[in-house]
Every structure is written in structure tokens, then in C-alpha cells.
Design an enzyme around this catalytic site. Structure first.
Site, PDB file in Angstrom:
ATOM      1  N   SER A 189       3.260   0.058  -6.883  1.00  0.00           N
ATOM      2  CA  SER A 189       2.654  -0.289  -8.182  1.00  0.00           C
ATOM      3  C   SER A 189       2.233   0.957  -8.942  1.00  0.00           C
ATOM      4  CB  SER A 189       1.426  -1.182  -7.978  1.00  0.00           C
ATOM      5  OG  SER A 189       1.812  -2.368  -7.351  1.00  0.00           O
ATOM      6  N   GLY A 227       0.794  -1.232   0.000  1.00  0.00           N
ATOM      7  CA  GLY A 227       0.000   0.000   0.000  1.00  0.00           C
ATOM      8  C   GLY A 227       0.821   1.274   0.000  1.00  0.00           C
ATOM      9  N   SER A 263       9.650  -6.856  -1.194  1.00  0.00           N
ATOM     10  CA  SER A 263      11.072  -7.218  -1.025  1.00  0.00           C
ATOM     11  C   SER A 263      11.610  -6.751   0.333  1.00  0.00           C
ATOM     12  CB  SER A 263      11.926  -6.708  -2.191  1.00  0.00           C
ATOM     13  OG  SER A 263      11.607  -5.404  -2.609  1.00  0.00           O
TER      14      SER A 263
HETATM   15  S1  ADX Z   1       7.226 -10.044  -1.125  1.00  0.00           S
HETATM   16  O1  ADX Z   1       7.431  -9.976   0.331  1.00  0.00           O
HETATM   17  O2  ADX Z   1       7.406 -11.409  -1.651  1.00  0.00           O
HETATM   18  O3  ADX Z   1       8.055  -9.062  -1.854  1.00  0.00           O
HETATM   19  P1  ADX Z   1       4.939  -9.304  -2.730  1.00  0.00           P
HETATM   20  O4  ADX Z   1       5.204  -7.873  -3.085  1.00  0.00           O
HETATM   21  O5  ADX Z   1       5.227 -10.342  -3.739  1.00  0.00           O
HETATM   22  O6  ADX Z   1       5.703  -9.624  -1.329  1.00  0.00           O
HETATM   23  O7  ADX Z   1       3.409  -9.466  -2.324  1.00  0.00           O
HETATM   24  C1  ADX Z   1       2.817  -8.563  -1.429  1.00  0.00           C
HETATM   25  C2  ADX Z   1       1.308  -8.471  -1.620  1.00  0.00           C
HETATM   26  O8  ADX Z   1       0.716  -9.703  -1.232  1.00  0.00           O
HETATM   27  C3  ADX Z   1       0.729  -7.404  -0.702  1.00  0.00           C
HETATM   28  O9  ADX Z   1       0.564  -6.170  -1.365  1.00  0.00           O
HETATM   29  C4  ADX Z   1      -0.597  -7.990  -0.288  1.00  0.00           C
HETATM   30  O10 ADX Z   1      -1.588  -7.613  -1.217  1.00  0.00           O
HETATM   31  C5  ADX Z   1      -0.418  -9.486  -0.397  1.00  0.00           C
HETATM   32  N1  ADX Z   1      -0.165 -10.209   0.875  1.00  0.00           N
HETATM   33  C6  ADX Z   1      -0.857 -11.305   1.269  1.00  0.00           C
HETATM   34  N2  ADX Z   1      -0.360 -11.792   2.428  1.00  0.00           N
HETATM   35  C7  ADX Z   1       0.669 -10.989   2.787  1.00  0.00           C
HETATM   36  C8  ADX Z   1       1.596 -10.985   3.886  1.00  0.00           C
HETATM   37  N3  ADX Z   1       1.533 -11.916   4.855  1.00  0.00           N
HETATM   38  N4  ADX Z   1       2.545 -10.015   3.946  1.00  0.00           N
HETATM   39  C9  ADX Z   1       2.600  -9.088   2.978  1.00  0.00           C
HETATM   40  N5  ADX Z   1       1.760  -9.033   1.914  1.00  0.00           N
HETATM   41  C10 ADX Z   1       0.804  -9.979   1.797  1.00  0.00           C
END
Ligand code: ADX
Length: 176
Positions: free
Chosen positions: A19, A15, A86
Site C-alpha cells: 500500500s 505488511g 493476491s
Molecule cells: S487477498 O488474499 O484477498 O489478496 P487482501 O489483500 O484483500 O487479501 O486483504 C489482506 C488484508 O486483510 C491484510 O493486510 C490484513 O490486514 C487483513 N486480513 C484479515 N484476515 C486475513 C487473513 N486470514 N489472511 C491475510 N490477511 C488477512
């Protein structure tokens, strides 16, 4: 303007505007005649990283996949924009090294209070209620970047201001 490709790597909490900024930036980069591809976190998780969850191990795998594709795109002359949370510094730094320095990190900084207030997808509400486990920034770590090329303060900068900051930095670095 340099002819070789480069990676623009967004990092920040869910959020925080990654994006939105990535999409606007992609338009601006394309307008300057540079080929651009965007690897957006939510979208990547529907194909390239389908089936992965949010454990540290799965997040690291997700980031390494995104980084690998971004590196290939940059190597073939594109601007590769990535927009995933990330959260782990070590894996981000690993991607910077893999891109052989042609890597610019954009930190979308936003206080958790502002994110919880906005909370367009009700994710923070659910995370704070314990309905989503290991939610970044609430019940899972987010390691802030120490030396990002640009910091966008998502609760203060408008999207246009954020994109301007990024474009100016990319010009200073001779990527655009
Ligand atoms: S990352 O940690 O692997 O980089 P990524 O950006 O792909 O995360 O995905 C994040 C998105 O997944 C968030 O914007 C949210 O919509 C969703 N999401 C679902 N569960 C989680 C969680 N436990 N922590 C963070 N994001 C989550």
C-alpha cells in the site's frame, strides 16, 4: 512514452509495503501526466468485495474483481495500480492474460521474521497464536511470483528506492 494504459499489480504478504509503495508510485505516475487509480486491498474489501472472507474461493473472487476493474481502467488509458496480497499464482497469471500483456507485476518480498517483528497491526502475533485462522504466510499459502517485473526487498530497500526501481522498469517497458 506509450499512450495506452497499463496495470501495475503489487503482490506480497500483509505488511510487506504494498500500500505504501502503491501510494507513492501513484503520486509519481500522476506527476508525469498519466491518469492513475489505485485499488488497495484493504479499501476494496470495504466496498467492492465487502462480505468476502479469506478462503481460497473468496480470495480468488476478490482478486478477479480487482483484476476486472483494473483491466477496464487500463483499457480506457489509465494506470491502474492494485495492492492486494493476491497469494495464488494461477489467479494472478489469469489477470495478466486478461490485461492482454499490459500488466507489470511488483513483488514485495519480505521474510516472515521481519514482518512478525514489525507487525504494526498485531496480525502476525494473533495469527501465530491461532486467533486469526488461514493467515497468509503463517497458516495459509503464499505462492511467490516466478517472473515479476520488479522485486522490492521490503526489509532492505527504502520506499524511495523501491519506487525508483519501479519507475525505471516502467520506463524500460515503455509504459512511462
Ligand atoms: S487477498 O488474499 O484477498 O489478496 P487482501 O489483500 O484483500 O487479501 O486483504 C489482506 C488484508 O486483510 C491484510 O493486510 C490484513 O490486514 C487483513 N486480513 C484479515 N484476515 C486475513 C487473513 N486470514 N489472511 C491475510 N490477511 C488477512
Amino acid at each position: 512514452m506509450s499512450q495506452s494504459g497499463f496495470v501495475v499489480w503489487f503482490t506480497g504478504l500483509s505488511g510487506s509495503g504494498k500500500s505504501t509503495l502503491a501510494a507513492m508510485l501513484a503520486g509519481e505516475v500522476a506527476r508525469r501526466g498519466v491518469h492513475v487509480e489505485t485499488l488497495d486491498g484493504d479499501e476494496v474489501r470495504t466496498h467492492l468485495s465487502k462480505g468476502l472472507g479469506f478462503s481460497k474461493e473468496d480470495r480468488d473472487t476478490n482478486i478477479r474483481r480487482i483484476g476486472y476493474v483494473a483491466k477496464l481502467l487500463a483499457r480506457s488509458g489509465s494506470c491502474a495500480i492494485t495492492a492486494a496480497i493476491s497469494p495464488y499464482r494461477e489467479i494472478r497469471d489469469e489477470q495478466r492474460r486478461a490485461a492482454a500483456g499490459r500488466f507489470c507485476k511488483m513483488y514485495c518480498s519480505c521474510p516472515i521474521e521481519a514482518l512478525s517483528e514489525r507487525d504494526a497491526k498485531d496480525l502476525y502475533k494473533k495469527a501465530l497464536a491461532g486467533e486469526i485462522k488461514n493467515f497468509t504466510g503463517v497458516s495459509d499459502p503464499y505462492e511467490e511470483p516466478l517472473t515479476p517485473e520488479v522485486t522490492i526487498e521490503s526489509d532492505k530497500d527504502t520506499v524511495a528506492e523501491g519506487v525508483d526501481k519501479i519507475i525505471n522498469r516502467l520506463k524500460d517497458l515503455d509504459h512511462l
